[in-house]
Design a protein around this motif. Sequence first.
Motif, PDB file in Angstrom:
ATOM      1  N   MET A  24       8.456 -35.810 -16.037  1.00  0.00           N
ATOM      2  CA  MET A  24       7.064 -36.022 -15.651  1.00  0.00           C
ATOM      3  C   MET A  24       6.946 -36.169 -14.131  1.00  0.00           C
ATOM      4  N   VAL A  25       7.930 -36.830 -13.529  1.00  0.00           N
ATOM      5  CA  VAL A  25       7.931 -36.987 -12.079  1.00  0.00           C
ATOM      6  C   VAL A  25       8.081 -35.628 -11.391  1.00  0.00           C
ATOM      7  N   ILE A  26       8.982 -34.776 -11.943  1.00  0.00           N
ATOM      8  CA  ILE A  26       9.183 -33.429 -11.393  1.00  0.00           C
ATOM      9  C   ILE A  26       7.908 -32.611 -11.511  1.00  0.00           C
ATOM     10  N   GLU A  27       7.256 -32.684 -12.671  1.00  0.00           N
ATOM     11  CA  GLU A  27       6.016 -31.934 -12.879  1.00  0.00           C
ATOM     12  C   GLU A  27       4.946 -32.366 -11.886  1.00  0.00           C
ATOM     13  N   GLN A  28       4.826 -33.666 -11.661  1.00  0.00           N
ATOM     14  CA  GLN A  28       3.807 -34.163 -10.725  1.00  0.00           C
ATOM     15  C   GLN A  28       4.095 -33.690  -9.302  1.00  0.00           C
ATOM     16  N   ALA A  29       5.387 -33.664  -8.932  1.00  0.00           N
ATOM     17  CA  ALA A  29       5.757 -33.200  -7.593  1.00  0.00           C
ATOM     18  C   ALA A  29       5.418 -31.721  -7.429  1.00  0.00           C
ATOM     19  N   LEU A  30       5.619 -30.933  -8.478  1.00  0.00           N
ATOM     20  CA  LEU A  30       5.278 -29.510  -8.430  1.00  0.00           C
ATOM     21  C   LEU A  30       3.765 -29.313  -8.366  1.00  0.00           C
ATOM     22  N   LYS A  31       3.013 -30.157  -9.074  1.00  0.00           N
ATOM     23  CA  LYS A  31       1.548 -30.072  -9.021  1.00  0.00           C
ATOM     24  C   LYS A  31       1.035 -30.433  -7.625  1.00  0.00           C
ATOM     25  N   ASP A  32       1.679 -31.427  -7.005  1.00  0.00           N
ATOM     26  CA  ASP A  32       1.262 -31.811  -5.648  1.00  0.00           C
ATOM     27  C   ASP A  32       1.463 -30.653  -4.673  1.00  0.00           C
TER      28      ASP A  32
ATOM     29  N   GLU B 149      21.358 -36.687  -8.694  1.00  0.00           N
ATOM     30  CA  GLU B 149      22.665 -36.815  -9.352  1.00  0.00           C
ATOM     31  C   GLU B 149      22.935 -35.699 -10.359  1.00  0.00           C
ATOM     32  N   ALA B 150      21.935 -34.890 -10.682  1.00  0.00           N
ATOM     33  CA  ALA B 150      22.083 -33.860 -11.726  1.00  0.00           C
ATOM     34  C   ALA B 150      22.427 -32.502 -11.119  1.00  0.00           C
ATOM     35  N   LYS B 151      23.294 -31.776 -11.818  1.00  0.00           N
ATOM     36  CA  LYS B 151      23.614 -30.401 -11.437  1.00  0.00           C
ATOM     37  C   LYS B 151      22.718 -29.464 -12.233  1.00  0.00           C
ATOM     38  N   PHE B 152      22.210 -28.421 -11.578  1.00  0.00           N
ATOM     39  CA  PHE B 152      21.340 -27.473 -12.266  1.00  0.00           C
ATOM     40  C   PHE B 152      21.607 -26.061 -11.753  1.00  0.00           C
ATOM     41  N   SER B 153      21.277 -25.074 -12.598  1.00  0.00           N
ATOM     42  CA  SER B 153      21.467 -23.676 -12.215  1.00  0.00           C
ATOM     43  C   SER B 153      20.382 -23.250 -11.228  1.00  0.00           C
ATOM     44  N   ALA B 154      20.577 -22.115 -10.594  1.00  0.00           N
ATOM     45  CA  ALA B 154      19.590 -21.603  -9.642  1.00  0.00           C
ATOM     46  C   ALA B 154      18.258 -21.365 -10.349  1.00  0.00           C
ATOM     47  N   VAL B 155      17.188 -21.698  -9.686  1.00  0.00           N
ATOM     48  CA  VAL B 155      15.851 -21.463 -10.238  1.00  0.00           C
ATOM     49  C   VAL B 155      15.617 -19.956 -10.298  1.00  0.00           C
ATOM     50  N   THR B 156      15.361 -19.454 -11.498  1.00  0.00           N
ATOM     51  CA  THR B 156      15.241 -18.007 -11.716  1.00  0.00           C
ATOM     52  C   THR B 156      13.807 -17.637 -12.082  1.00  0.00           C
ATOM     53  N   PRO B 157      13.123 -16.844 -11.248  1.00  0.00           N
ATOM     54  CA  PRO B 157      11.759 -16.410 -11.586  1.00  0.00           C
ATOM     55  C   PRO B 157      11.770 -15.429 -12.754  1.00  0.00           C
ATOM     56  N   TYR B 158      10.721 -15.424 -13.555  1.00  0.00           N
ATOM     57  CA  TYR B 158      10.539 -14.433 -14.612  1.00  0.00           C
ATOM     58  C   TYR B 158       9.059 -14.347 -14.951  1.00  0.00           C
ATOM     59  N   GLY B 159       8.694 -13.281 -15.643  1.00  0.00           N
ATOM     60  CA  GLY B 159       7.306 -13.125 -16.062  1.00  0.00           C
ATOM     61  C   GLY B 159       6.359 -13.137 -14.875  1.00  0.00           C
ATOM     62  N   THR B 160       5.188 -13.747 -15.077  1.00  0.00           N
ATOM     63  CA  THR B 160       4.159 -13.850 -14.047  1.00  0.00           C
ATOM     64  C   THR B 160       4.106 -15.278 -13.532  1.00  0.00           C
TER      65      THR B 160
ATOM     66  N   GLU C 182      15.560 -33.564  -4.813  1.00  0.00           N
ATOM     67  CA  GLU C 182      14.992 -34.839  -4.380  1.00  0.00           C
ATOM     68  C   GLU C 182      14.729 -35.775  -5.558  1.00  0.00           C
ATOM     69  N   LYS C 183      14.270 -35.223  -6.676  1.00  0.00           N
ATOM     70  CA  LYS C 183      13.871 -36.058  -7.814  1.00  0.00           C
ATOM     71  C   LYS C 183      15.040 -36.403  -8.731  1.00  0.00           C
ATOM     72  N   VAL C 184      16.025 -35.515  -8.841  1.00  0.00           N
ATOM     73  CA  VAL C 184      17.212 -35.796  -9.668  1.00  0.00           C
ATOM     74  C   VAL C 184      18.464 -35.453  -8.855  1.00  0.00           C
TER      75      VAL C 184
END
Length: 309
Positions: free
Chosen positions: A104-112, A76-87, A72-74
């Motif tokens: 910063m926009v992505i971070e704010q959306a994740l905080k929301d 037009e960009a291609k990105f790899s699968a979100v991979t969990p790690y650690g805690t 939603e936020k980017v």
Amino acid sequence: MSFDNEHTVIRFDIVKNRRKFFLFSGIIIIVGLLFSLIQGFNLGVDFQAGTRLDIYVGKEFNPADIEQILKEKVPEAKFSAVTPYGTHQAFTRFDQTVPSDTMMVIEQALKDKYGDQVTKQVATVDPSIAQEMVKKAAIAVLIASLGIIVYIAFRFQWLFGVATVVGLAHDVIIPIALFSMLGLEVDITFIAAILTILGYSINDKIVIFDRIRENLKTMKSKTVDELEHLVNVSLWQTMRRSIFTVATVFFTAMAIAILGSESIRNFSLALVFGLVSGTYSSIFIAAQVWVNLKERNMLKKKRTPSSPN
């Protein structure tokens, strides 16, 4: 440390079976190179332009939800699968550089969605820097290898130098091939691991070649059988030292790979692969290559008629 050459126990004739070891390594290298050519490498942002995003979520999350936010936020960009790690952490990598204001926009959306505890860590490399990093990494490995070869050639003899080159090439190719086969990320820490592997490997080879050189002064080596026996004796005299030395580092690297953070895990795995490959090549490849070269020289001298006085 003194050795009794006459009473050294040879539990297994390594030299007589050297072709089996050559075949085994050859198969692994060929399969690895095929994977590298067909599948390629999972290059990190150090060697491939783009942006790596590490996210600390701080609670249970669904990677698909984070991927939806990124789309939603980017869009037009291609990105790899979100991979969990650690805690409660995850990472992804964008194929292009993403501006800091977009992050910063992505971070704010994740905080929301997940709360104010969410934090991010961003690593961005543009195309020119990525190309420069690849070039410098290759130069670093090349300089280290050349320095080792020159040292061996002066310290021992050129045949030992050639055998060392073959062994070191084996030690570098195996971790690279395994990383390609397993799809592990290749970044700057991987290059650091390769240089560390070269250091441990050359140390092991020097110990074995030094023992061979010392035994050449006290044992018979005029025939092929005598030469092969001498190398077998030398290998078994240094066997415990080779195994025990690498074992201490191996178990430490394994502990880091299992218990350490994600940022150092690939370094530890590369070190584990390289330590096993380096010890194997010192005993079963480099020393055997030297035997082959030495035997060829001996046979060549026998065929060459001596000049009349």
